[in-house]
Design a protein around this motif. Structure first.
Motif, PDB file in Angstrom:
ATOM      1  N   VAL A 213       0.673  -1.307  -0.101  1.00 17.64           N
ATOM      2  CA  VAL A 213      -0.144   0.312  -0.277  1.00 17.64           C
ATOM      3  C   VAL A 213       0.833   1.098   0.185  1.00 17.64           C
ATOM      4  N   ALA A 214       1.884   1.002   0.576  1.00 14.68           N
ATOM      5  CA  ALA A 214       2.975   2.153   0.982  1.00 14.68           C
ATOM      6  C   ALA A 214       3.531   2.129  -0.460  1.00 14.68           C
ATOM      7  N   LEU A 215       3.630   1.436  -1.030  1.00 18.60           N
ATOM      8  CA  LEU A 215       4.265   2.122  -2.325  1.00 18.60           C
ATOM      9  C   LEU A 215       3.432   1.872  -3.667  1.00 18.60           C
ATOM     10  N   ALA A 216       2.483   2.201  -3.660  1.00 15.44           N
ATOM     11  CA  ALA A 216       1.352   2.330  -4.415  1.00 15.44           C
ATOM     12  C   ALA A 216       1.529   3.649  -3.815  1.00 15.44           C
ATOM     13  N   GLY A 217       1.320   4.471  -2.548  1.00 15.83           N
ATOM     14  CA  GLY A 217       1.047   5.136  -1.651  1.00 15.83           C
ATOM     15  C   GLY A 217       2.410   6.535  -2.577  1.00 15.83           C
ATOM     16  N   VAL A 218       3.014   5.441  -2.778  1.00 13.29           N
ATOM     17  CA  VAL A 218       4.256   6.737  -3.291  1.00 13.29           C
ATOM     18  C   VAL A 218       4.656   7.082  -4.544  1.00 13.29           C
ATOM     19  N   GLY A 219       3.943   6.000  -5.495  1.00 17.60           N
ATOM     20  CA  GLY A 219       3.203   6.056  -7.087  1.00 17.60           C
ATOM     21  C   GLY A 219       2.550   7.247  -7.218  1.00 17.60           C
ATOM     22  N   ALA A 222       3.811  10.544  -6.606  1.00 19.11           N
ATOM     23  CA  ALA A 222       4.826  11.149  -7.453  1.00 19.11           C
ATOM     24  C   ALA A 222       3.762  11.754  -8.907  1.00 19.11           C
ATOM     25  N   ALA A 223       3.002  11.042  -8.893  1.00 18.67           N
ATOM     26  CA  ALA A 223       2.567  11.237 -10.183  1.00 18.67           C
ATOM     27  C   ALA A 223       1.646  12.777 -10.033  1.00 18.67           C
ATOM     28  N   ALA A 224       0.656  13.008  -8.485  1.00 14.13           N
ATOM     29  CA  ALA A 224       0.086  13.752  -8.171  1.00 14.13           C
ATOM     30  C   ALA A 224       1.139  15.444  -8.578  1.00 14.13           C
ATOM     31  N   LEU A 225       2.265  14.830  -7.856  1.00 10.79           N
ATOM     32  CA  LEU A 225       3.230  16.080  -8.200  1.00 10.79           C
ATOM     33  C   LEU A 225       3.679  16.353  -9.489  1.00 10.79           C
ATOM     34  N   THR A 232      -0.238  19.588  -4.114  1.00 14.36           N
ATOM     35  CA  THR A 232       0.227  18.192  -3.774  1.00 14.36           C
ATOM     36  C   THR A 232       1.300  18.550  -2.533  1.00 14.36           C
ATOM     37  N   LEU A 233       2.349  19.967  -2.821  1.00 15.98           N
ATOM     38  CA  LEU A 233       2.835  20.143  -1.909  1.00 15.98           C
ATOM     39  C   LEU A 233       2.033  21.163  -0.402  1.00 15.98           C
ATOM     40  N   LEU A 234       0.685  21.226  -1.045  1.00 19.39           N
ATOM     41  CA  LEU A 234       0.401  21.683   0.378  1.00 19.39           C
ATOM     42  C   LEU A 234      -0.252  21.291   1.128  1.00 19.39           C
ATOM     43  N   VAL A 235      -1.020  19.742   0.194  1.00 19.11           N
ATOM     44  CA  VAL A 235      -0.898  18.672   1.463  1.00 19.11           C
ATOM     45  C   VAL A 235      -0.003  18.082   1.986  1.00 19.11           C
TER      46      VAL A 235
END
Length: 270
Positions: A213-219, A222-225, A232-235
């Protein structure tokens, strides 16, 4: 740091030490390049130049997170690299963000605008000096428990830009007003030199069942950035600040356990 530091032969650095030091130098260059674009944007330049200025500091933060890990991976730690890293951090995450905020907003303050910008740069330098002074200390309560003392310099630089993120996302000039920016810059400066315990990577633990789940979240992050970087940086900044009370509470629990263990050991010895 793991492993033995590299030693120079004939006054030079081993070849394997060049890679992490080159990354540190790149971070320094990105920090200064951010100032260059801020100067250009301050002269009635396009908004895109402010975005490039922020992106340069963010890239410097990414590079700063890589150099130490690459040095440990290559067993290429050196005193030269540690000094270069500290100097690079001071410029990329102290001086550069202070100048960007000054050129973007604080220069319009009738008084004390430059003082607020200086506070951000000086507090970053003081934080790094405190870290360097304690690096060989035998007693480091926060570090031994896996926590940091205060907000680290790259995170402080990212948090200092929150008003600019809000301005870019909303287009509202209120976020550029020095009345908003000045107290925020001073608040972040104080967080950097505070004794507040904050989470470090070593203090975060994931259960094995959560790793996918953490790996999916990191991916996804990155897409959101890439697609919507400023929101995304605000969040990310909001999440970091919300974690601070939890890190304080976590460290308080660690202190209580240590006191209880010490008291138990003293009772057993008596």
């Amino acid at each position: 740091m793991s492993g033995e530091p590299v030693t120079a032969r004939h006054g030079g650095l081993p070849f394997r030490a060049l890679a992490p030091n080159a990354i540190t130098a790149m971070a320094l260059c990105f920090g200064l390049t951010g100032v260059r674009y801020a100067i250009s944007a301050a002269g009635a330049g396009p908004i895109a130049h402010w975005e490039i200025a922020l992106a340069c500091i963010i890239i410097a933060g990414v590079l700063d997170g890589m150099d130490g890990r690459i040095a440990r991976l290559l067993r290429a730690q050196s005193k030269f690299g540690a000094e270069l890293d500290s100097l690079s951090d001071n410029i990329a995450f102290g001086v550069a963000p202070a100048l960007i905020l000054f050129l973007w907003s604080l220069q319009y303050a009738p008084r004390f605008g430059w003082i607020a910008a200086l506070a951000l740069a000086v507090c970053c330098a003081l934080r790094l000096a405190r870290f360097n002074a304690r690096i060989d200390a035998d007693e480091q309560p926060h570090k031994s428990a896996g926590f940091l003392t205060g907000v680290p310099a790259p995170a402080g630089a990212g948090l200092a830009f929150v008003p600019i993120y809000l301005w870019l996302v909303s287009g509202q000039e209120i976020f550029r007003d020095w009345v908003v920016v000045m107290p925020w810059a001073l608040f972040i400066a104080m967080l950097m030199i505070s004794n507040v315990a904050t989470y470090s990577w070593s203090s975060l633990r994931l259960k094995p069942s959560y790793r996918i789940v953490a790996l999916a979240g990191v991916g996804l992050l990155a897409a959101a950035l890439i697609t919507n970087p400023w929101f995304t940086l605000l969040v990310i900044c909001a999440g970091y600040l919300l974690l601070v009370p939890f890190s304080i509470a976590s460290y308080a629990r660690v202190k209580r356990r240590r006191r209880a263990t010490s008291a138990g050991a003293a009772d057993a010895a008596s």
